[in-house]
Design an enzyme around this catalytic site. Structure first.
Site, short mmCIF file in Angstrom:
data_model
loop_
_atom_site.label_atom_id
_atom_site.label_comp_id
_atom_site.label_asym_id
_atom_site.label_seq_id
_atom_site.Cartn_x
_atom_site.Cartn_y
_atom_site.Cartn_z
N GLU A 279 2.94 6.69 -20.54
CA GLU A 279 1.66 6.00 -20.68
C GLU A 279 1.83 4.51 -20.97
O GLU A 279 1.24 3.68 -20.27
CB GLU A 279 0.81 6.67 -21.77
N ASP A 283 0.70 1.47 -18.47
CA ASP A 283 -0.26 0.46 -18.92
C ASP A 283 0.26 -0.95 -18.71
O ASP A 283 -0.43 -1.81 -18.13
CB ASP A 283 -0.58 0.66 -20.41
N SER A 537 -6.27 7.28 -17.29
CA SER A 537 -5.47 6.37 -18.12
C SER A 537 -4.76 5.34 -17.26
O SER A 537 -4.31 4.31 -17.76
CB SER A 537 -4.45 7.14 -18.96
#
Length: 621
Positions: A279, A283, A537
């Site tokens: 993650e 990002d 996400s």
């Protein structure tokens, strides 16, 4: 994804005595209760007073975010915000008086700068006597997580209108690795070699720039800022960033995010499982590349021994959310301190754009707690911060830490029951981002003349689970004024279909997401390997990057940041690409909320078009 919580108990107010119920367990049957907590065990107790003038805060935000208002863009200072919500001293006096009657001296109490939160350390026996309850040790059956918790407890009827909630937390939490099944991305990542290049099958920087017309030459403004929230133990890897940048954005090789360490935040490098790095790598690989050379800040919250959460981040952003030594207004002497999580207090400046690719099950909290924390996001919006939040990947279900979760699900498998909304996407004062994917050539023949070749995100995971864009209606928050007409149109268009599932959702709730971005098959590097990652996400930092670029363009023209963008977008939906096909699923419903003309509860108003959005926001004061 959902990190573990520190919240043990929280208040639900009723007529008569104010009944408090256990906060952290979604279902008491999921917890095995053992012996009573040691009477001398230390708890940190935080008493949140009911916020004053919340209606004035909402009215003010809607006015300064309305593109037709002469006050558009007139954001408030932190001092202005605290004055708006400041409590009358008598409210504090009454709560301190109650504590005193229970034998708790006022010298042990700390008060926030804004006067809306009292914090104190209590032994278990003191807290049990004060709240008329018993604290027990308990263990979660699925995750093995241990905590001290209570069942129902009480406060005086006279204080029911003065206290929003009470949190009790142990000051020390033993670190425990989160099981693999708790991390949503674990089922949405597949290795690939060599990496697919076609934009119909995978998502790269070039694909995003072409699809959404994102420019590469926007110079950053020195007053602009872009932050991304990450909780404890989840960290990006320098070598992974460089391998990604070496392939797609060579000028960034060697560049790193600025790290804003909150509550002992640190860059973890000891875990071997890839779930801890996917993650953050995703990002920062995309956010840094899309906004280059804009500095991107890693808001890293929580230490090795304690999970970071939104509560801690908000306290670091706003000293008025924390504790302070004494104030002449209040006849109480306070030692220096912070809130119930021993947080950094006002240590960080909130960025102009904040990306949060994490979510929690709305049902995991009492309505009072969610409403109160949502007001903290309203305060950030009043000060000009745009908060962008992903809508989740379980469709109408959520991830409660052990897999899909639906309300009133008799099976416990997340395949039946009422729809479970996601927070903070359900907060009206953030911008929620859903997911899309590319229509394949065979699909386009049946698409009703789409304005873009996108459809609602829906993908089979390697475990056989189906992931789809989160979306639906809140069970806590009412539909805000800026979206009422758009939601009404959606319900009119989908009237017949929604009638079939009307008992599964709250028809008066805040609808989410607000917008959508491609969510499928992002090419990333994690632990040295090229992979494809999917989910909202991934969508979230892309939309946040677009707002960051627009902010820089406005600032170079002498204008301020866009701040809370929802009223502008809902009144100008034509700046977005309307998504007309696809649906999310969940809780046993294969076609839950369907994409249709205008706003819908799976793709929102649609996906971004940078040029159209830029022209709109540049035309505003």
């Amino acid at each position: 994804m959902r990190p573990s919580l520190l919240l043990l108990c929280a208040i639900s107010r009723y007529s008569g005595a104010a009944l408090l119920r256990q906060e952290s367990s979604l279902d008491p049957s999921q917890w095995d209760r053992s012996h009573e907590a040691d009477a001398n065990q230390l708890l940190q107790v935080s008493i949140a007073l009911t916020i004053q003038n919340a209606d004035i805060g909402v009215e003010t935000l809607l006015r300064i975010s309305d593109p037709t208002s002469p006050d558009y863009g007139q954001h408030l200072s932190a001092e202005d915000v605290v004055r708006m919500f400041e409590h009358e001293p008598k409210t504090v006096f009454h709560v301190v008086e109650w504590l005193g009657k229970s034998g708790i001296d006022q010298s042990r109490v700390q008060l926030s700068y804004g006067g809306d939160r009292l914090t104190l350390n209590l032994r278990v026996q003191e807290a049990a006597r004060l709240l008329e309850t018993t604290f027990y040790h308990q263990t979660h059956r699925e995750t093995g997580r241990k905590q001290i918790a209570c069942q129902d407890y009480h406060i005086p009827e006279s204080l029911a209108g003065s206290i929003d909630y009470i949190l009790a937390a142990s000051p020390v939490q033993t670190h425990k690795r989160i099981p693999r099944q708790q991390v949503v991305l674990n089922d949405r990542v597949t290795a690939t070699a060599p990496l697919p290049l076609g934009c119909l099958k995978s998502t790269t920087l070039a694909c995003l720039r072409a699809l959404y017309r994102i420019p590469e030459d926007v110079p950053p403004h020195p007053n602009n800022s872009f932050g991304i929230f990450e909780p404890s133990w989840f960290s990006w890897v320098p070598e992974d960033l460089d391998k990604f940048f070496g392939q797609f954005q060579r000028d960034l090789v060697g560049h790193r995010p600025r790290v804003d360490a909150v509550n002992g935040g640190y860059l973890q490098r000891n875990m071997t499982e890839s779930i801890w790095y996917q993650e953050p790598n995703l990002d920062f690989e995309y956010a840094m590349a899309l906004t280059s050379p804009q500095e991107v800040t890693n808001v890293q919250v929580g230490s090795y021994g304690r999970t970071g959460n939104l509560h801690d981040m908000l306290a670091a952003f706003d000293k008025y959310y924390c504790m302070t030594p004494g104030d002449k207004k209040y006849p109480i002497t306070y030692p220096p301190g912070c809130n119930a999580t021993a947080c950094d207090c006002g240590s960080s400046s909130p960025p102009k754009v904040l990306s949060i690719s994490w979510g929690w099950t709305e049902a995991a909290f009492t309505p009072n707690y969610l409403q109160r924390q949502c007001l903290e996001f309203l305060k950030l919006a009043l000060m000009g911060t745009t908060v962008i939040v992903s809508a989740s990947d379980y469709g109408t279900a959520t991830n409660n830490g052990c897999g899909p979760f639906c309300l009133d699900d008799p099976t416990g498998s997340g395949t039946e029951g009422r729809f479970s909304p996601m927070y903070p996407s359900s907060c009206p004062w953030v911008t929620s981002v859903g997911g899309t994917q590319m229509l394949q050539p065979t699909d386009r023949r049946i698409a009703p003349a789409p304005t873009t070749n996108e459809t609602a995100f829906r993908q089979k995971g390697t475990s056989g689970n189906t992931f789809s864009s989160g979306g639906g209606f809140s069970n806590v928050f009412l539909a805000p004024p800026y979206q009422i007409s758009n939601v009404a149109t959606y319900k009119d268009i989908e009237q017949e279909h929604l009638a079939e599932i009307q008992d599964r959702f709250n028809s008066t709730g805040r609808g989410y997401p607000d917008v959508a971005v491609r969510a499928d098959n992002y090419a990333i590097v994690s632990q040295g390997n090229w992979k494809l990652a999917s989910g909202t996400s991934a969508s979230n930092p892309v939309f946040a990057s677009i707002i960051t670029l627009i902010n820089s363009e406005r600032m170079h023209m002498g204008k301020g940041p866009v701040g809370f963008i929802n009223p502008v977008l809902y009144s100008n939906p034509d700046v977005l690409n309307d998504i007309l096909t696809g649906a999310n699923q969940g809780c046993g419903v294969d076609q839950a909320f369907r994409a249709t003309r205008g706003w819908d509860a799976v793709t929102g108003l649609g996906s971004p078009d940078y040029e159209r959005m830029r022209q709109l926001f540049m035309s505003l004061p």
